[in-house]
Write a protein that holds these residues in place. Structure first.
Motif, PDB file in Angstrom:
ATOM      1  N   ARG A  69       0.844  -1.188   0.000  1.00 47.53           N
ATOM      2  CA  ARG A  69       0.000   0.000   0.000  1.00 47.53           C
ATOM      3  C   ARG A  69       0.877   1.234   0.000  1.00 47.53           C
ATOM      4  NH1 ARG A  69      -3.036  -0.362   5.302  1.00 47.53           N
ATOM      5  NH2 ARG A  69      -3.793   1.669   4.643  1.00 47.53           N
ATOM      6  N   VAL A  70       0.380   2.300  -0.569  1.00 50.69           N
ATOM      7  CA  VAL A  70       1.152   3.544  -0.565  1.00 50.69           C
ATOM      8  C   VAL A  70       0.407   4.665   0.146  1.00 50.69           C
ATOM      9  CG1 VAL A  70       2.453   2.991  -2.644  1.00 50.69           C
ATOM     10  CG2 VAL A  70       0.269   4.193  -2.852  1.00 50.69           C
ATOM     11  N   PHE A  71      -0.826   4.409   0.573  1.00 49.99           N
ATOM     12  CA  PHE A  71      -1.591   5.411   1.305  1.00 49.99           C
ATOM     13  C   PHE A  71      -1.848   4.920   2.726  1.00 49.99           C
ATOM     14  CE2 PHE A  71      -2.594   6.318  -3.102  1.00 49.99           C
ATOM     15  CZ  PHE A  71      -2.553   7.707  -3.149  1.00 49.99           C
ATOM     16  N   TYR A 100      -9.926   4.060  -8.633  1.00 41.96           N
ATOM     17  CA  TYR A 100      -9.229   3.228  -9.619  1.00 41.96           C
ATOM     18  C   TYR A 100      -7.737   3.550  -9.632  1.00 41.96           C
ATOM     19  CZ  TYR A 100      -7.364   1.879 -14.163  1.00 41.96           C
ATOM     20  OH  TYR A 100      -6.562   1.381 -15.164  1.00 41.96           O
ATOM     21  N   VAL A 101      -7.410   4.843  -9.613  1.00 39.62           N
ATOM     22  CA  VAL A 101      -6.004   5.250  -9.643  1.00 39.62           C
ATOM     23  C   VAL A 101      -5.297   4.819  -8.364  1.00 39.62           C
ATOM     24  CG1 VAL A 101      -4.419   7.202  -9.809  1.00 39.62           C
ATOM     25  CG2 VAL A 101      -6.489   7.170 -11.198  1.00 39.62           C
ATOM     26  N   ARG A 102      -5.975   4.921  -7.232  1.00 38.80           N
ATOM     27  CA  ARG A 102      -5.396   4.453  -5.963  1.00 38.80           C
ATOM     28  C   ARG A 102      -4.985   2.987  -6.065  1.00 38.80           C
ATOM     29  NH1 ARG A 102      -6.376   6.422  -0.577  1.00 38.80           N
ATOM     30  NH2 ARG A 102      -7.186   8.545  -0.570  1.00 38.80           N
ATOM     31  N   GLU A 103      -5.877   2.191  -6.598  1.00 47.39           N
ATOM     32  CA  GLU A 103      -5.608   0.757  -6.725  1.00 47.39           C
ATOM     33  C   GLU A 103      -4.387   0.509  -7.605  1.00 47.39           C
ATOM     34  OE1 GLU A 103      -7.807  -3.212  -8.523  1.00 47.39           O
ATOM     35  OE2 GLU A 103      -9.024  -1.497  -7.909  1.00 47.39           O
ATOM     36  N   GLN A 104      -4.284   1.260  -8.689  1.00 47.65           N
ATOM     37  CA  GLN A 104      -3.142   1.107  -9.581  1.00 47.65           C
ATOM     38  C   GLN A 104      -1.847   1.578  -8.921  1.00 47.65           C
ATOM     39  OE1 GLN A 104      -3.318  -0.389 -12.799  1.00 47.65           O
ATOM     40  NE2 GLN A 104      -5.217  -0.954 -11.765  1.00 47.65           N
ATOM     41  N   ILE A 146      -2.044  13.368  -4.264  1.00 50.99           N
ATOM     42  CA  ILE A 146      -0.839  13.837  -3.556  1.00 50.99           C
ATOM     43  C   ILE A 146      -1.242  14.414  -2.201  1.00 50.99           C
ATOM     44  CG2 ILE A 146       0.987  15.586  -3.558  1.00 50.99           C
ATOM     45  CD1 ILE A 146       1.218  15.166  -6.599  1.00 50.99           C
ATOM     46  N   LYS A 147      -2.300  15.223  -2.187  1.00 49.52           N
ATOM     47  CA  LYS A 147      -2.782  15.754  -0.906  1.00 49.52           C
ATOM     48  C   LYS A 147      -3.256  14.623   0.004  1.00 49.52           C
ATOM     49  CE  LYS A 147      -5.846  18.590  -2.527  1.00 49.52           C
ATOM     50  NZ  LYS A 147      -6.954  19.576  -2.532  1.00 49.52           N
ATOM     51  N   ALA A 148      -3.962  13.663  -0.573  1.00 48.75           N
ATOM     52  CA  ALA A 148      -4.472  12.538   0.214  1.00 48.75           C
ATOM     53  C   ALA A 148      -3.330  11.733   0.823  1.00 48.75           C
ATOM     54  CB  ALA A 148      -5.345  11.643  -0.660  1.00 48.75           C
ATOM     55  N   TRP A 149      -2.231  11.608   0.088  1.00 49.16           N
ATOM     56  CA  TRP A 149      -1.089  10.848   0.605  1.00 49.16           C
ATOM     57  C   TRP A 149      -0.603  11.466   1.915  1.00 49.16           C
ATOM     58  CZ3 TRP A 149       3.865  11.405   2.191  1.00 49.16           C
ATOM     59  CH2 TRP A 149       4.601  10.224   2.343  1.00 49.16           C
TER      60      TRP A 149
END
Length: 231
Positions: free
Chosen positions: A44-46, A98-102, A121-124
């Motif tokens: 995961r990245v988030f 969708y982009v999150r999953e990718q 980027i803000k969400a990260w």
């Protein structure tokens, strides 16, 4: 002459760790003890600590998550810096998930809306376990009025948070550089980033504190832009 069994033998295995596939090349005898499955944070990245993420060095020597650099490069290459309201306008519905999953698979899809990239980027930053400014007390932020006082606080940040803030400030300065086109000056970009830099449980307190963080960021963005002009 009788030849015995070899002694002092070393069995060497070359094991690598892939953040998507776990341990590669793990000897069979170790499989019951070491899971081949990578830890959940590594896929995961988030919402995970930077300690469990793949890191890269940016152009300023900051060690930051690779995924941030990937999103930044795509944002810039698609003209995001010159897009009106970048980081302020919400992305189209449906695309973000969708982009999150990718992104969790290390992939940035083609033809992403730049506002979706900016929002992620803000969400990260917003979804980090702790905000990058949380090591500073609210009083410290609120009492920092001048540029020198703000820069002094930056020097108090731990290494990881300092690198992330420097990366973010230069991103915001890049946006503000095109303010005549994108309508996002130092204050505007600071306004949209401020709520993502700290964690507070009480919404009202968080809202009031975000104003102070906004002023703090605005001062640092202006300092970054001035430093560029002088260099």
């Amino acid at each position: 002459m009788e030849i015995g069994w070899p002694t002092n033998v070393r069995h060497v295995a070359h094991v690598t760790f892939d953040r998507f596939n776990g341990f590669l090349g793990l000897p069979v005898e170790f499989e019951p003890e070491v899971s081949r499955t990578p830890p959940s944070a590594s896929t995961r990245v988030f919402g995970v600590s930077t300690e469990s993420m793949q890191l890269s060095i940016d152009s300023r020597g900051n060690c930051v998550p690779t995924i941030l650099l990937m999103m930044q490069r795509r944002l810039y290459s698609q003209g995001g810096l010159k897009s009106e309201g970048i980081f302020r306008i919400n992305p189209e519905n449906g695309q973000e998930e969708y982009v999150r999953e990718q992104l969790n698979n290390g992939i940035i899809p083609e033809n992403i809306d730049v506002h979706c990239l900016a929002g992620l980027i803000k969400a990260w930053f917003r979804e980090l376990p702790t905000g990058i400014l949380d090591s500073l007390s609210p009083d410290q932020i609120m009492e920092a009025k001048s540029e020198d006082e703000c820069l002094r606080l930056v020097r108090l940040l731990p290494t990881t948070e300092s690198a992330l803030l420097d990366w973010a400030l230069n991103l915001m300065a890049d946006v503000a550089h095109f303010e005549t086109i994108n309508k996002m000056n130092a204050r505007n970009i600071a306004v949209v980033f401020a709520p993502n830099m700290t964690k507070m449980s009480d919404p009202l307190t968080a809202l009031m504190y975000a104003v102070k963080v906004m002023n703090f960021l605005k001062t640092l963005i202006a300092s970054t832009l001035r430093e560029r002009e002088d260099s």
